[in-house]
Enzyme design. Structure first.
Site, mmCIF file in Angstrom:
data_model
loop_
_atom_site.group_PDB
_atom_site.id
_atom_site.type_symbol
_atom_site.label_atom_id
_atom_site.label_comp_id
_atom_site.label_asym_id
_atom_site.label_seq_id
_atom_site.Cartn_x
_atom_site.Cartn_y
_atom_site.Cartn_z
ATOM 1 N N GLN A 167 2.192 -54.617 -30.638
ATOM 2 C CA GLN A 167 1.150 -54.055 -29.786
ATOM 3 C C GLN A 167 -0.159 -54.031 -30.532
ATOM 4 O OE1 GLN A 167 1.498 -51.731 -32.010
ATOM 5 N NE2 GLN A 167 0.608 -49.777 -31.444
ATOM 6 N N SER A 184 1.743 -40.368 -21.959
ATOM 7 C CA SER A 184 1.546 -41.243 -20.797
ATOM 8 C C SER A 184 1.772 -40.484 -19.496
ATOM 9 C CB SER A 184 2.493 -42.446 -20.856
ATOM 10 O OG SER A 184 2.175 -43.255 -21.966
ATOM 11 N N HIS A 192 4.495 -40.127 -29.237
ATOM 12 C CA HIS A 192 4.257 -41.457 -28.680
ATOM 13 C C HIS A 192 4.615 -42.541 -29.706
ATOM 14 C CE1 HIS A 192 1.876 -44.839 -27.020
ATOM 15 N NE2 HIS A 192 1.447 -44.977 -28.254
ATOM 16 N N TYR A 205 -3.171 -54.639 -20.235
ATOM 17 C CA TYR A 205 -3.702 -53.705 -19.235
ATOM 18 C C TYR A 205 -4.614 -52.706 -19.916
ATOM 19 C CZ TYR A 205 0.387 -50.923 -20.820
ATOM 20 O OH TYR A 205 1.341 -50.271 -21.571
ATOM 21 N N PRO A 206 -5.633 -52.245 -19.188
ATOM 22 C CA PRO A 206 -6.508 -51.231 -19.766
ATOM 23 C C PRO A 206 -6.004 -49.840 -19.400
ATOM 24 C CG PRO A 206 -7.471 -52.054 -17.747
ATOM 25 C CD PRO A 206 -6.136 -52.752 -17.898
ATOM 26 N N MET A 207 -6.303 -48.870 -20.226
ATOM 27 C CA MET A 207 -5.946 -47.491 -19.882
ATOM 28 C C MET A 207 -6.942 -46.473 -20.394
ATOM 29 S SD MET A 207 -2.614 -46.681 -22.217
ATOM 30 C CE MET A 207 -2.636 -44.937 -21.873
HETATM 31 O O1 76R Z 1 -1.812 -46.379 -35.415
HETATM 32 C C1 76R Z 1 -0.656 -46.354 -35.024
HETATM 33 O O2 76R Z 1 -0.127 -47.300 -34.397
HETATM 34 C C2 76R Z 1 0.151 -45.123 -35.325
HETATM 35 C C3 76R Z 1 0.809 -44.557 -34.153
HETATM 36 C C4 76R Z 1 0.183 -44.932 -32.831
HETATM 37 C C5 76R Z 1 -1.057 -44.545 -32.328
HETATM 38 C C6 76R Z 1 -2.108 -43.665 -32.943
HETATM 39 C C7 76R Z 1 0.806 -45.783 -31.839
HETATM 40 C C8 76R Z 1 2.030 -46.388 -31.982
HETATM 41 N N1 76R Z 1 -0.031 -45.876 -30.752
HETATM 42 C C9 76R Z 1 -1.178 -45.159 -31.023
HETATM 43 C C10 76R Z 1 -2.294 -45.023 -30.221
HETATM 44 MN MN1 76R Z 1 0.387 -46.744 -28.972
HETATM 45 N N2 76R Z 1 0.777 -47.708 -27.262
HETATM 46 C C11 76R Z 1 0.104 -47.527 -26.072
HETATM 47 C C12 76R Z 1 0.839 -48.167 -25.015
HETATM 48 O O3 76R Z 1 1.951 -47.878 -21.209
HETATM 49 C C13 76R Z 1 1.775 -46.804 -21.804
HETATM 50 O O4 76R Z 1 2.298 -45.734 -21.380
HETATM 51 C C14 76R Z 1 0.968 -46.759 -23.061
HETATM 52 C C15 76R Z 1 0.487 -48.113 -23.562
HETATM 53 C C16 76R Z 1 1.943 -48.780 -25.589
HETATM 54 C C17 76R Z 1 3.010 -49.579 -24.898
HETATM 55 C C18 76R Z 1 1.905 -48.462 -27.011
HETATM 56 C C19 76R Z 1 2.847 -48.885 -27.918
HETATM 57 N N3 76R Z 1 -1.372 -46.077 -28.217
HETATM 58 C C20 76R Z 1 -2.351 -45.462 -28.917
HETATM 59 C C21 76R Z 1 -3.501 -45.282 -28.056
HETATM 60 C C22 76R Z 1 -4.829 -44.652 -28.455
HETATM 61 C C23 76R Z 1 -4.726 -43.212 -28.092
HETATM 62 C C24 76R Z 1 -5.775 -42.334 -28.658
HETATM 63 O O5 76R Z 1 -6.392 -42.649 -29.685
HETATM 64 O O6 76R Z 1 -5.952 -41.265 -28.038
HETATM 65 C C25 76R Z 1 -3.151 -45.787 -26.824
HETATM 66 C C26 76R Z 1 -4.009 -45.874 -25.577
HETATM 67 C C27 76R Z 1 -1.810 -46.274 -26.936
HETATM 68 C C28 76R Z 1 -1.096 -46.837 -25.900
HETATM 69 N N4 76R Z 1 2.136 -47.446 -29.791
HETATM 70 C C29 76R Z 1 2.603 -47.255 -31.088
HETATM 71 C C30 76R Z 1 2.949 -48.409 -29.208
HETATM 72 C C31 76R Z 1 3.948 -48.831 -30.155
HETATM 73 C C32 76R Z 1 5.002 -49.907 -29.885
HETATM 74 C C33 76R Z 1 3.724 -48.122 -31.312
HETATM 75 C C34 76R Z 1 4.500 -48.209 -32.624
HETATM 76 C C35 76R Z 1 3.794 -49.213 -33.505
HETATM 77 C C36 76R Z 1 4.436 -49.357 -34.864
HETATM 78 O O7 76R Z 1 4.792 -48.348 -35.475
HETATM 79 O O8 76R Z 1 4.528 -50.517 -35.285
#
Ligand code: 76R
Length: 287
Positions: free
Chosen positions: A223, A261, A210, A183-185
């Site tokens: 992810q 979120s 997050h 999905y896009p966000m």
């Molecule tokens: O780079 C990294 O992964 C470090 C921490 C991290 C960032 C910066 C991270 C971890 N995410 C990051 C950025 Mn995420 N993520 C989502 C969704 O449905 C929703 O409510 C949100 C959809 C999920 C399910 C998810 C999962 N993440 C982002 C960004 C960019 C934001 C920005 O730059 O402003 C988005 C849009 C986003 C959305 N995130 C993680 C996860 C999971 C499972 C992790 C842990 C990954 C790990 O440590 O292996």
């Protein structure tokens, strides 16, 4: 605007024909492509033609998967929203463009009907922890002294992990896990809830919360967050893989409560599919 002072393309001859690479400075291009099967068109083909069409798609997928640094994943999609999905990762924009067109026509005109697509790029994270921040945590949480052997070893280990982590974000190896969700966000930009008017430190702290939730899903969810600002209608594509649908529902639900979120996220449509090997696709989608 004044009259153009630099080279302008006024006739076709002005646009040089070239196969010069359009690979980005870093990362890969990513396309999510979703199709419905036009079963009326399909039923009008002879059995021989149907075999030919399936063979054409099979050969094309095999060919594209041989292309350097290219990954092509295939999905049997849930619900009539879509039947077949592809996720393509490849460096060169020209390739991404040409591969996408070839996939669309691979089974002949009008069989695969594009119904949704998303274009994005792999990107490094803006909010990863720095060595300095990690050093602070080592001092406060683990009681280590800056400059000690143990401290230095922990920092070196941290740097190695982060280097690998950054590389995995830009040049990921896609998992073969079966449950696929896309999905896009976008981050909200309205009134008091404008993500882009927050300062970096606030955003970093919010994203740390997050990420902390995300990490509790390690082993259950893989992810990939790909950036699409300026490229498509939303700002990121979220691609999730799981072994169990329950975990997709679980992580997305749990994250809704997280401020990032709850307060700042807006979502597009959700596409759910099953990642299948090539030889299983046609059977799975009843072709
Ligand atoms: O780079 C990294 O992964 C470090 C921490 C991290 C960032 C910066 C991270 C971890 N995410 C990051 C950025 Mn995420 N993520 C989502 C969704 O449905 C929703 O409510 C949100 C959809 C999920 C399910 C998810 C999962 N993440 C982002 C960004 C960019 C934001 C920005 O730059 O402003 C988005 C849009 C986003 C959305 N995130 C993680 C996860 C999971 C499972 C992790 C842990 C990954 C790990 O440590 O292996």
């Amino acid at each position: 605007m004044s009259e153009s002072t630099t080279a302008s393309a006024t006739t076709d001859d002005d646009i040089p024909e070239t196969d010069e690479s359009l690979a980005p400075a870093e990362g890969w291009h990513v396309m999510h492509l979703f199709y419905q099967i036009d079963r009326t068109q399909w039923s009008m083909l002879t059995p021989e033609e149907q075999v030919e069409r399936k063979t054409a798609l099979t050969r094309l997928v095999q060919e594209l998967r041989q292309h350097p640094s290219t990954q092509l994943l295939m999905f049997s999609m849930l619900t009539p929203r879509a039947d077949i999905g592809f996720m393509l990762l490849t460096p060169d924009l020209r390739d991404a463009n040409a591969f996408e067109k070839r996939l669309t026509i691979s089974m002949g005109p009008d069989v695969l009907v594009p119904i949704y697509s998303y274009f994005s790029m792999t990107e490094r994270s803006e909010y990863t922890t720095t060595a300095e921040q990690h050093g602070e945590t080592l001092k406060t949480d683990r009681g280590l002294t800056e400059g000690s052997e143990e401290f230095n070893a922990a920092i070196a280990e941290f740097n190695a992990r982060m280097q690998k982590y950054g590389k995995d974000r830009l040049y990921p190896n896609m998992p073969d896990w079966p449950v696929f969700c896309f999905y896009p966000m976008t981050k909200r930009r309205s009134g008091e809830d404008n993500w882009y008017s927050l300062d970096f430190e606030t955003r970093r702290q919010l994203m740390a919360g997050h990420a902390a939730i995300g990490r509790t899903w390690a082993g259950k969810i893989r992810q990939l967050i790909t950036g699409s600002t300026g490229l498509d209608d939303y700002e990121w594509g979220v691609t999730l893989f799981a072994k169990d649908t329950f975990d997709v529902k679980g992580i997305v639900y749990e994250m809704r409560f997280d401020e990032v979120s709850a307060r700042y996220a807006e979502f597009g449509d959700f596409y759910i599919g099953i990642q299948v090997p090539l030889q299983q696709l046609f059977q799975q989608v009843s072709l």
